[in-house]
Design a protein around this motif. Sequence first.
Motif, PDB file in Angstrom:
ATOM      1  N   ALA A 191      -7.021 -18.118  -8.800  1.00  0.00           N
ATOM      2  CA  ALA A 191      -8.417 -18.482  -8.543  1.00  0.00           C
ATOM      3  C   ALA A 191      -8.720 -19.925  -8.949  1.00  0.00           C
ATOM      4  CB  ALA A 191      -9.342 -17.519  -9.279  1.00  0.00           C
ATOM      5  N   ASP A 192      -7.821 -20.556  -9.691  1.00  0.00           N
ATOM      6  CA  ASP A 192      -8.013 -21.936 -10.156  1.00  0.00           C
ATOM      7  C   ASP A 192      -6.729 -22.744  -9.906  1.00  0.00           C
ATOM      8  OD1 ASP A 192      -9.150 -24.174 -11.482  1.00  0.00           O
ATOM      9  OD2 ASP A 192      -8.310 -23.524 -13.392  1.00  0.00           O
ATOM     10  N   PRO A 193      -6.343 -22.901  -8.628  1.00  0.00           N
ATOM     11  CA  PRO A 193      -5.063 -23.558  -8.337  1.00  0.00           C
ATOM     12  C   PRO A 193      -5.017 -25.033  -8.730  1.00  0.00           C
ATOM     13  CG  PRO A 193      -6.297 -23.205  -6.318  1.00  0.00           C
ATOM     14  CD  PRO A 193      -7.031 -22.484  -7.420  1.00  0.00           C
ATOM     15  N   SER A 194      -6.157 -25.679  -8.822  1.00  0.00           N
ATOM     16  CA  SER A 194      -6.176 -27.099  -9.200  1.00  0.00           C
ATOM     17  C   SER A 194      -6.250 -27.302 -10.710  1.00  0.00           C
ATOM     18  CB  SER A 194      -7.347 -27.805  -8.521  1.00  0.00           C
ATOM     19  OG  SER A 194      -8.565 -27.216  -8.937  1.00  0.00           O
ATOM     20  N   CYS A 195      -6.280 -26.197 -11.456  1.00  0.00           N
ATOM     21  CA  CYS A 195      -6.313 -26.241 -12.933  1.00  0.00           C
ATOM     22  C   CYS A 195      -7.539 -26.991 -13.456  1.00  0.00           C
ATOM     23  CB  CYS A 195      -5.035 -26.865 -13.482  1.00  0.00           C
ATOM     24  SG  CYS A 195      -3.526 -26.069 -12.928  1.00  0.00           S
ATOM     25  N   MET A 196      -8.644 -26.895 -12.751  1.00  0.00           N
ATOM     26  CA  MET A 196      -9.856 -27.598 -13.159  1.00  0.00           C
ATOM     27  C   MET A 196     -10.753 -26.734 -14.055  1.00  0.00           C
ATOM     28  SD  MET A 196      -9.485 -30.582 -11.919  1.00  0.00           S
ATOM     29  CE  MET A 196     -11.101 -31.305 -12.012  1.00  0.00           C
ATOM     30  N   LYS A 197     -10.905 -25.473 -13.720  1.00  0.00           N
ATOM     31  CA  LYS A 197     -11.762 -24.607 -14.531  1.00  0.00           C
ATOM     32  C   LYS A 197     -11.134 -24.362 -15.899  1.00  0.00           C
ATOM     33  CE  LYS A 197     -14.474 -20.416 -14.500  1.00  0.00           C
ATOM     34  NZ  LYS A 197     -14.980 -19.300 -13.726  1.00  0.00           N
ATOM     35  N   TRP A 198      -9.851 -24.068 -15.892  1.00  0.00           N
ATOM     36  CA  TRP A 198      -9.095 -23.885 -17.123  1.00  0.00           C
ATOM     37  C   TRP A 198      -7.994 -24.946 -17.141  1.00  0.00           C
ATOM     38  CZ3 TRP A 198     -10.342 -19.254 -14.413  1.00  0.00           C
ATOM     39  CH2 TRP A 198     -11.306 -18.478 -15.059  1.00  0.00           C
ATOM     40  N   ALA A 199      -8.239 -25.996 -17.880  1.00  0.00           N
ATOM     41  CA  ALA A 199      -7.276 -27.108 -17.937  1.00  0.00           C
ATOM     42  C   ALA A 199      -5.942 -26.626 -18.489  1.00  0.00           C
ATOM     43  CB  ALA A 199      -7.830 -28.233 -18.794  1.00  0.00           C
ATOM     44  N   ARG A 200      -4.886 -26.926 -17.762  1.00  0.00           N
ATOM     45  CA  ARG A 200      -3.536 -26.570 -18.181  1.00  0.00           C
ATOM     46  C   ARG A 200      -2.562 -27.491 -17.471  1.00  0.00           C
ATOM     47  NH1 ARG A 200      -5.810 -23.088 -14.557  1.00  0.00           N
ATOM     48  NH2 ARG A 200      -4.496 -22.202 -12.942  1.00  0.00           N
ATOM     49  N   ASN A 201      -1.366 -27.591 -17.997  1.00  0.00           N
ATOM     50  CA  ASN A 201      -0.409 -28.556 -17.455  1.00  0.00           C
ATOM     51  C   ASN A 201       0.337 -28.060 -16.215  1.00  0.00           C
ATOM     52  OD1 ASN A 201       1.084 -26.705 -18.838  1.00  0.00           O
ATOM     53  ND2 ASN A 201       2.393 -28.167 -19.869  1.00  0.00           N
ATOM     54  N   LYS A 202       0.235 -26.772 -15.915  1.00  0.00           N
ATOM     55  CA  LYS A 202       0.844 -26.246 -14.695  1.00  0.00           C
ATOM     56  C   LYS A 202       0.044 -25.035 -14.227  1.00  0.00           C
ATOM     57  CE  LYS A 202       4.451 -24.084 -17.490  1.00  0.00           C
ATOM     58  NZ  LYS A 202       5.882 -23.928 -17.674  1.00  0.00           N
ATOM     59  N   ARG A 203       0.133 -24.795 -12.940  1.00  0.00           N
ATOM     60  CA  ARG A 203      -0.689 -23.741 -12.351  1.00  0.00           C
ATOM     61  C   ARG A 203      -0.427 -22.381 -12.988  1.00  0.00           C
ATOM     62  NH1 ARG A 203      -0.312 -21.003  -6.588  1.00  0.00           N
ATOM     63  NH2 ARG A 203      -2.228 -19.851  -6.691  1.00  0.00           N
ATOM     64  N   SER A 204       0.844 -22.037 -13.190  1.00  0.00           N
ATOM     65  CA  SER A 204       1.183 -20.757 -13.806  1.00  0.00           C
ATOM     66  C   SER A 204       2.354 -20.952 -14.759  1.00  0.00           C
ATOM     67  CB  SER A 204       1.513 -19.698 -12.758  1.00  0.00           C
ATOM     68  OG  SER A 204       2.654 -20.055 -12.028  1.00  0.00           O
ATOM     69  N   ASP A 205       2.515 -19.993 -15.620  1.00  0.00           N
ATOM     70  CA  ASP A 205       3.580 -20.037 -16.615  1.00  0.00           C
ATOM     71  C   ASP A 205       4.336 -18.715 -16.527  1.00  0.00           C
ATOM     72  OD1 ASP A 205       5.140 -20.844 -18.722  1.00  0.00           O
ATOM     73  OD2 ASP A 205       3.573 -20.763 -20.227  1.00  0.00           O
ATOM     74  N   ASP A 206       5.569 -18.700 -17.012  1.00  0.00           N
ATOM     75  CA  ASP A 206       6.288 -17.433 -17.056  1.00  0.00           C
ATOM     76  C   ASP A 206       5.480 -16.448 -17.886  1.00  0.00           C
ATOM     77  OD1 ASP A 206       7.010 -19.078 -19.368  1.00  0.00           O
ATOM     78  OD2 ASP A 206       8.194 -17.353 -19.947  1.00  0.00           O
ATOM     79  N   ALA A 207       5.464 -15.214 -17.464  1.00  0.00           N
ATOM     80  CA  ALA A 207       4.669 -14.206 -18.154  1.00  0.00           C
ATOM     81  C   ALA A 207       5.485 -12.925 -18.297  1.00  0.00           C
ATOM     82  CB  ALA A 207       3.378 -13.938 -17.406  1.00  0.00           C
ATOM     83  N   THR A 208       5.691 -12.522 -19.519  1.00  0.00           N
ATOM     84  CA  THR A 208       6.415 -11.283 -19.809  1.00  0.00           C
ATOM     85  C   THR A 208       5.637 -10.517 -20.861  1.00  0.00           C
ATOM     86  OG1 THR A 208       8.530 -12.373 -19.379  1.00  0.00           O
ATOM     87  CG2 THR A 208       8.600 -10.313 -20.629  1.00  0.00           C
ATOM     88  N   ALA A 209       5.550  -9.213 -20.662  1.00  0.00           N
ATOM     89  CA  ALA A 209       4.869  -8.348 -21.626  1.00  0.00           C
ATOM     90  C   ALA A 209       5.695  -7.078 -21.810  1.00  0.00           C
ATOM     91  CB  ALA A 209       3.463  -7.994 -21.144  1.00  0.00           C
ATOM     92  N   VAL A 210       5.836  -6.674 -23.041  1.00  0.00           N
ATOM     93  CA  VAL A 210       6.518  -5.426 -23.371  1.00  0.00           C
ATOM     94  C   VAL A 210       5.581  -4.634 -24.256  1.00  0.00           C
ATOM     95  CG1 VAL A 210       8.496  -4.374 -24.544  1.00  0.00           C
ATOM     96  CG2 VAL A 210       8.790  -6.502 -23.255  1.00  0.00           C
ATOM     97  N   TYR A 211       5.372  -3.377 -23.914  1.00  0.00           N
ATOM     98  CA  TYR A 211       4.494  -2.519 -24.709  1.00  0.00           C
ATOM     99  C   TYR A 211       5.220  -1.215 -24.997  1.00  0.00           C
ATOM    100  CZ  TYR A 211       0.572   0.428 -26.059  1.00  0.00           C
ATOM    101  OH  TYR A 211      -0.251   1.251 -26.747  1.00  0.00           O
ATOM    102  N   ALA A 212       5.285  -0.855 -26.249  1.00  0.00           N
ATOM    103  CA  ALA A 212       5.883   0.427 -26.647  1.00  0.00           C
ATOM    104  C   ALA A 212       4.894   1.165 -27.517  1.00  0.00           C
ATOM    105  CB  ALA A 212       7.177   0.177 -27.425  1.00  0.00           C
ATOM    106  N   ALA A 213       4.531   2.331 -27.084  1.00  0.00           N
ATOM    107  CA  ALA A 213       3.534   3.138 -27.824  1.00  0.00           C
ATOM    108  C   ALA A 213       4.183   3.869 -28.975  1.00  0.00           C
ATOM    109  CB  ALA A 213       2.865   4.121 -26.885  1.00  0.00           C
TER     110      ALA A 213
END
Length: 65
Positions: free
Chosen positions: A43-65
């Motif tokens: 939703a923010d491909p130009s990184c203007m609303k949420w300033a960041r150095n790249k459009r996306s970052d690697d994302a990993t999540a692990v959840y163990a109950a």
Amino acid sequence: MLTDGAARLVALFGLLDWPDVLDVLAQDGPTELISRVRAIEAADPSCMKWARNKRSDDATAVYAA
């Protein structure tokens, strides 16, 4: 356990807090958490609303109950 890319909803975007993240993980799983991150990034491909150095970052999540 989350990488910084998966933690963006809290740490960068400020859209969730840590208890919210745990709720998403417990109820919907890591895939949903990462989908939410990707939707916000897309939703923010130009990184203007949420300033960041790249459009996306690697994302990993692990959840163990």
